[in-house]
Structures are given as structure tokens and as C-alpha cells.
Scaffold this motif. Structure first.
Motif, mmCIF file in Angstrom:
data_model
loop_
_atom_site.group_PDB
_atom_site.id
_atom_site.type_symbol
_atom_site.label_atom_id
_atom_site.label_comp_id
_atom_site.label_asym_id
_atom_site.label_seq_id
_atom_site.Cartn_x
_atom_site.Cartn_y
_atom_site.Cartn_z
ATOM 1 N N VAL A 98 0.867 -1.358 0.069
ATOM 2 C CA VAL A 98 0.034 -0.167 -0.071
ATOM 3 C C VAL A 98 0.675 1.255 -0.095
ATOM 4 C CG1 VAL A 98 -1.834 -1.143 1.048
ATOM 5 C CG2 VAL A 98 -0.173 0.121 2.450
ATOM 6 N N ARG A 99 2.091 1.104 -0.024
ATOM 7 C CA ARG A 99 2.906 2.338 0.142
ATOM 8 C C ARG A 99 2.747 2.995 -1.214
ATOM 9 N NH1 ARG A 99 8.512 -0.911 1.358
ATOM 10 N NH2 ARG A 99 7.595 -1.971 -0.534
ATOM 11 N N PRO A 100 2.848 2.865 -2.418
ATOM 12 C CA PRO A 100 2.314 3.477 -3.555
ATOM 13 C C PRO A 100 1.127 4.361 -3.621
ATOM 14 C CG PRO A 100 3.052 1.381 -4.267
ATOM 15 C CD PRO A 100 2.915 1.275 -3.154
ATOM 16 N N ILE A 101 -0.043 3.648 -2.718
ATOM 17 C CA ILE A 101 -1.088 4.059 -2.598
ATOM 18 C C ILE A 101 -1.002 5.547 -1.828
ATOM 19 C CG2 ILE A 101 -3.602 4.009 -1.867
ATOM 20 C CD1 ILE A 101 -3.366 1.080 -2.870
ATOM 21 N N LEU A 102 -0.538 5.375 -0.660
ATOM 22 C CA LEU A 102 -0.298 6.419 0.423
ATOM 23 C C LEU A 102 0.589 7.428 -0.194
ATOM 24 C CD1 LEU A 102 -0.085 4.079 3.461
ATOM 25 C CD2 LEU A 102 -1.896 5.771 3.059
ATOM 26 N N ILE B 156 -7.187 -2.775 0.700
ATOM 27 C CA ILE B 156 -6.836 -3.843 1.473
ATOM 28 C C ILE B 156 -8.187 -5.026 1.866
ATOM 29 C CG2 ILE B 156 -6.577 -4.237 4.282
ATOM 30 C CD1 ILE B 156 -4.932 -1.475 4.010
ATOM 31 N N MET B 157 -9.309 -4.295 1.888
ATOM 32 C CA MET B 157 -10.505 -4.981 2.125
ATOM 33 C C MET B 157 -10.964 -5.976 0.973
ATOM 34 S SD MET B 157 -10.973 -4.522 5.171
ATOM 35 C CE MET B 157 -12.382 -5.658 5.683
ATOM 36 N N GLN B 158 -10.396 -5.434 -0.222
ATOM 37 C CA GLN B 158 -10.646 -6.144 -1.562
ATOM 38 C C GLN B 158 -9.870 -7.320 -1.589
ATOM 39 O OE1 GLN B 158 -9.943 -3.872 -5.113
ATOM 40 N NE2 GLN B 158 -11.621 -5.027 -6.236
ATOM 41 N N ALA B 159 -8.447 -7.178 -0.905
ATOM 42 C CA ALA B 159 -7.542 -8.371 -1.008
ATOM 43 C C ALA B 159 -8.028 -9.251 0.162
ATOM 44 C CB ALA B 159 -6.132 -7.594 -0.622
ATOM 45 N N VAL B 160 -8.396 -8.804 1.173
ATOM 46 C CA VAL B 160 -8.991 -9.931 2.058
ATOM 47 C C VAL B 160 -9.955 -10.690 1.600
ATOM 48 C CG1 VAL B 160 -10.073 -10.124 4.372
ATOM 49 C CG2 VAL B 160 -8.143 -8.483 4.220
ATOM 50 N N ARG C 211 -0.083 -10.688 3.093
ATOM 51 C CA ARG C 211 1.307 -9.875 3.446
ATOM 52 C C ARG C 211 0.935 -8.633 2.950
ATOM 53 N NH1 ARG C 211 6.119 -9.505 0.297
ATOM 54 N NH2 ARG C 211 7.776 -8.755 1.459
ATOM 55 N N LEU C 212 1.209 -7.497 3.830
ATOM 56 C CA LEU C 212 0.927 -6.043 3.596
ATOM 57 C C LEU C 212 2.223 -5.381 3.955
ATOM 58 C CD1 LEU C 212 -1.441 -3.849 3.273
ATOM 59 C CD2 LEU C 212 -1.444 -3.668 5.853
ATOM 60 N N LEU C 213 2.586 -4.543 3.153
ATOM 61 C CA LEU C 213 3.777 -3.678 3.183
ATOM 62 C C LEU C 213 3.176 -2.289 3.242
ATOM 63 C CD1 LEU C 213 5.844 -5.072 0.222
ATOM 64 C CD2 LEU C 213 6.095 -5.314 2.891
#
Length: 172
Positions: free
Chosen positions: A10-14, A24-28, A38-40
Motif C-alpha cells: 500500500v506504500r504507492p497508494i499512500l 486492503i478489504m478487497q484483497a482480504v 502480506r501487507l507492506l
């Protein structure tokens, strides 16, 4: 054996001032049964621990450098890929710190180096308190390897305070 984990950075999004929550919720939602996420992220996403905890996921977090974090959210009932660092000693008989260090303004790896140097000067059973800018994930591994014990927590001001007790190993 558990299914391989799904990676989400999620670093590029932020960096683009976006909100990664929907991704994140879509990935879950897309995870296979037993699969981990695995979240970065550029920070430790503590509020997400509660959100995904309510959905049956346990977090295992570690700092990976430059302030970035890797968090593996593992579904309950599935063995976590890595043990989350926890204090290695639980009894209540801890002496007051013999030494206090404030390392909040230092750049890595200096806070860890100073903490390790300090604990090595202590007699068995003595303690040192160290104030740090973040939770010292890598320090915990070093302390464990050297036979020392610790307790730590975030302070209300936002820094991390760890008290380290010398394990009493013989030094040469």
C-alpha cells in the motif's frame, strides 16, 4: 500446510495521498481459505490490526527498514509464518532501571547499538531503560540471542520504552 500468502503493497497508494483501506478489504475478500495477507506499509498499521482481528486474522508485524513495515495477517487456526516478538520474561520481580537512555532522536541503527552496549555493561539481573522512536523489533531478536530479558510498551507520548534485564551470561 497453509496456502501461500497474498501480497499487497500500500506504500504507492499512500505516496499518492490515497486511502488504501478499500484495496486492503478487497484483497482480504479475495483470499483463499487459510491464505494469509502480506501487507507492506510505510508505518505500523495498528488500527488495521483491530479491523482484521474482528474478521478472524492475527497480525505478525516487523519493521523492514526505512520506517516501512511488513505485516502478515494470518487467519485464526492457521500457523503464523513467524512468531511476533513478545517480551521474553513475564515475572513481576523486576528491579528499577540502573541506567536510563534516551535514544528517540537517533537514526537507526544507533538506538539498537546503544541499547546493546548498555546492557552488556550491566551485572546479571540489573536493568536498563531505553526510550526509542519506535518498537525495536530487531533489538528483540538480538536480546533473545544474547540471553537477556525485556519488557516494553508504547508510552502515551508515542515513543517506545523498553526495560532490558541482563541475563547474566558470562562475558569474555
Amino acid at each position: 500446510m497453509s496456502a501461500p500468502h497474498c501480497d499487497l503493497d500500500v506504500r504507492p497508494i499512500l505516496r499518492e495521498s490515497g486511502d488504501p483501506f478499500a484495496a486492503i478489504m478487497q484483497a482480504v475478500a479475495a483470499l483463499a481459505p487459510g491464505q494469509s495477507l502480506r501487507l507492506l506499509a510505510p508505518f505500523k498499521p495498528v488500527p488495521l490490526f483491530h479491523v482484521l482481528g474482528a474478521r478472524g486474522f492475527s497480525p505478525s508485524a516487523r519493521e523492514i527498514g526505512s520506517g516501512d513495515w511488513e505485516v502478515i495477517f494470518t487467519p485464526e487456526g492457521v500457523e503464523q509464518p513467524e512468531e511476533a516478538p513478545l517480551p521474553s520474561h513475564d515475572d513481576d520481580d523486576w528491579p528499577a532501571p540502573d541506567l536510563e537512555l534516551d535514544s528517540r532522536d537517533l537514526e537507526p541503527p544507533e538506538p539498537m547499538v546503544r541499547a546493546l552496549q548498555a546492557v552488556e555493561t550491566l551485572a546479571p539481573g540489573q536493568t536498563v531503560a531505553v526510550l526509542l522512536p519506535r518498537e525495536p523489533i530487531f533489538l528483540f531478536d538480538e536480546l533473545r540471542a544474547r540471553g537477556h530479558h525485556w519488557r516494553g510498551a508504547f508510552e502515551p507520548e508515542g515513543h517506545y520504552r523498553v526495560v532490558i534485564r541482563s541475563g547474566g551470561r558470562e562475558r569474555s
